[in-house]
Motif scaffolding. Structure first.
Motif, PDB file in Angstrom:
ATOM      1  N   GLU A 240      -6.854  -3.317   4.969  1.00 35.45           N
ATOM      2  CA  GLU A 240      -8.190  -2.939   4.524  1.00 35.45           C
ATOM      3  C   GLU A 240      -8.189  -2.710   3.009  1.00 35.45           C
ATOM      4  O   GLU A 240      -7.465  -1.855   2.508  1.00 35.45           O
ATOM      5  CB  GLU A 240      -8.651  -1.670   5.237  1.00 35.45           C
ATOM      6  CG  GLU A 240      -8.808  -1.818   6.743  1.00 35.45           C
ATOM      7  CD  GLU A 240      -9.356  -0.548   7.373  1.00 35.45           C
ATOM      8  OE1 GLU A 240     -10.211   0.114   6.743  1.00 35.45           O
ATOM      9  OE2 GLU A 240      -8.929  -0.204   8.491  1.00 35.45           O
ATOM     10  N   SER A 241      -9.011  -3.446   2.310  1.00 31.02           N
ATOM     11  CA  SER A 241      -9.040  -3.337   0.849  1.00 31.02           C
ATOM     12  C   SER A 241      -9.602  -2.004   0.370  1.00 31.02           C
ATOM     13  O   SER A 241      -9.331  -1.589  -0.761  1.00 31.02           O
ATOM     14  CB  SER A 241      -9.868  -4.479   0.259  1.00 31.02           C
ATOM     15  OG  SER A 241     -11.206  -4.445   0.759  1.00 31.02           O
ATOM     16  N   SER A 242     -10.353  -1.305   1.234  1.00 31.15           N
ATOM     17  CA  SER A 242     -10.937  -0.026   0.826  1.00 31.15           C
ATOM     18  C   SER A 242      -9.927   1.111   0.856  1.00 31.15           C
ATOM     19  O   SER A 242     -10.152   2.167   0.265  1.00 31.15           O
ATOM     20  CB  SER A 242     -12.123   0.335   1.736  1.00 31.15           C
ATOM     21  OG  SER A 242     -11.693   0.530   3.076  1.00 31.15           O
TER      22      SER A 242
ATOM     23  N   THR B  47       0.856  -1.187   0.000  1.00 28.96           N
ATOM     24  CA  THR B  47       0.000   0.000   0.000  1.00 28.96           C
ATOM     25  C   THR B  47       0.893   1.237   0.000  1.00 28.96           C
ATOM     26  O   THR B  47       1.829   1.332   0.801  1.00 28.96           O
ATOM     27  CB  THR B  47      -0.925   0.027   1.223  1.00 28.96           C
ATOM     28  OG1 THR B  47      -1.754  -1.134   1.208  1.00 28.96           O
ATOM     29  CG2 THR B  47      -1.817   1.260   1.212  1.00 28.96           C
TER      30      THR B  47
ATOM     31  N   SER C 264      -3.212  -1.187   6.081  1.00 30.62           N
ATOM     32  CA  SER C 264      -2.935  -1.753   4.759  1.00 30.62           C
ATOM     33  C   SER C 264      -3.732  -3.029   4.508  1.00 30.62           C
ATOM     34  O   SER C 264      -3.920  -3.427   3.350  1.00 30.62           O
ATOM     35  CB  SER C 264      -1.436  -2.035   4.594  1.00 30.62           C
ATOM     36  OG  SER C 264      -0.996  -3.021   5.509  1.00 30.62           O
TER      37      SER C 264
ATOM     38  N   THR D 106      -6.446   2.911  -0.142  1.00 30.24           N
ATOM     39  CA  THR D 106      -5.477   2.862  -1.249  1.00 30.24           C
ATOM     40  C   THR D 106      -4.119   3.435  -0.878  1.00 30.24           C
ATOM     41  O   THR D 106      -3.141   3.228  -1.608  1.00 30.24           O
ATOM     42  CB  THR D 106      -6.012   3.633  -2.467  1.00 30.24           C
ATOM     43  OG1 THR D 106      -6.100   5.030  -2.158  1.00 30.24           O
ATOM     44  CG2 THR D 106      -7.390   3.120  -2.869  1.00 30.24           C
TER      45      THR D 106
END
Length: 410
Positions: A269-271, A57, A267, A273
């Motif tokens: 968390e997929s939401s 990330t 990092s 960026t």
């Protein structure tokens, strides 16, 4: 000066210990105090460690925790880093002269700076301001209406604090936008307003990223880790839903979260960026008290002994470089070299002098220097015009701070 760091992966062992402080002393021996020093090896180690913890990330450099342009530039040149999170709009406009992606981490009511942003196509394309209310939009319109300005890029801030049923509000008091419905409503308002483009979201989980989880008090450490675990789980679910709701309104370029202390959890968390972080680059002594990472003391400062009140004490000239936050002893600088020094409770760190005691104090003589570490990272730069840049046992240049470049943004 232009700073060139060792290539990623070259510095594999954490710099520190007696040899490290002796090398800083030897390298800077010809320089007068007060002086600040940055070790290239320690800075590179910290940058690589942060990038590894972020697990791919992108890390947006939090300039507040650095306040040295050449250091910011050097870190941005490394894999895993990109963009700057500034702390004021005037600072962001200044940095945007050479950085093409700057987000302002806090709302601005600086009308002159807003006017400068709104009347420059280049700045308006490079700088994104923070908003968390309709009032922030109204203020921009009051400076210049949409018909007379460039489109202003905005980032919506979601409150990342945890509202615990047992403990109440846990976290920093920042944005009033807490729920998914709050975020969607503000996003719809921004999208409907001419002259604005909603390009990002941000949520700073200070109760996770900025709260040490391995303090000296073991019971407190257990409590903090319990809080952080539950807060992280609650935020991950709420942030994902809020981001999804806002993306239905606007095409977001970025979703920013976290900080140095939460690189792993944020990092994951997929939401999210990108993660804003900076303190871990300098490694101030506040960051000695985390369980899951240990940055090197890349930035430190030295003061000279100017008097000996008695055989067991040595007094430094200056030293009262107290960090922001709750007034407590952990906001004070930490004497680290020679080892075995401590402040005197009835005086502590003073504006003009700091007496020290301990086993090492008896061996110090007038003119000797003592190395100290600041509690927080970028605030050290406000006390210095520049840092000596140290490569091993040699000074290879001086990097001016914001202060040294004549800038005092806050």
């Amino acid at each position: 000066m232009s700073i060139v760091l060792p290539a990623p992966g070259v510095v594999t062992a954490r710099p520190g210990g007696p040899e490290y402080w002796e090398s800083l002393t030897e390298a800077t021996r010809a320089l007068e105090t007060p002086l600040g020093a940055i070790s290239l090896q320690a800075l590179a180690f910290n940058a690589d460690s942060m990038a590894q913890r972020a697990a791919g990330t992108r890390i947006r450099v939090a300039s507040k925790s650095i306040r040295v342009r050449s250091v910011i530039d050097a870190v941005l040149a490394r894999p895993g880093f990109g963009g700057v999170l500034a702390y004021t709009l005037p600072e962001a406009l200044w940095l945007a002269e050479s950085v093409n992606d700057v987000v302002v981490g806090y709302p601005s009511v600086d009308r002159d700076a807003l006017r400068a942003l709104a009347t420059s196509a280049e700045l308006a394309s490079r700088v994104t301001i923070m908003v968390d209310s309709i009032e922030h939009l109204d203020l921009v319109d009051a400076v210049l209406p949409p018909s007379r300005r460039e489109t202003v890029r905005v980032c919506l801030e979601l409150d990342a604090s945890w509202n615990s049923r047992l403990l109440g509000h846990i976290g920093t008091w920042r944005s009033p936008v807490h729920s998914v419905d709050d975020a969607r409503a503000l996003a719809e308002t921004i999208a409907a307003r001419p002259g604005f483009a909603l390009v990002g979201m941000m949520a700073y989980e200070g109760q996770i990223a900025g709260l040490v989880n391995a303090p000296a008090n073991a019971l407190r450490g257990i409590a903090v880790r319990w809080i952080q675990g539950r807060s992280a789980a609650e935020l991950a679910e709420r942030r994902a839903r809020a981001v999804q709701a806002v993306r239905q309104v606007a095409e977001l370029e970025f979703v920013n979260g976290g900080g140095t202390g939460s690189l792993e959890s944020t990092s994951a968390e997929s939401s999210v960026t990108e993660i804003a972080a900076g303190s871990g680059l300098f490694g101030p002594h506040l960051f000695d008290h985390y369980r899951h990472f240990s940055p090197a003391p890349a930035a430190a400062f030295a003061l000279s002994v100017v008097r000996r009140p008695d055989a067991g004490k040595a007094t430094l000239l200056g030293g009262g470089w107290v960090a922001s936050g709750p007034a407590a002893s952990d906001r004070l600088p930490l004497p680290v070299w020679p080892e075995g020094l401590r402040m005197i409770p009835r005086e502590m760190a003073g504006e003009v002098q700091t007496p020290l005691t301990g086993a090492a104090a008896a061996r110090l003589r007038t003119g000797d220097r003592v190395w100290l570490r600041h509690t927080k990272a970028g605030e050290l730069s406000e006390h210095l015009n520049g840092f000596a840049i140290v490569d091993g046992r040699a000074v290879v240049g001086e990097a001016p701070t914001y202060r040294g470049e004549g800038k005092a943004f806050l």
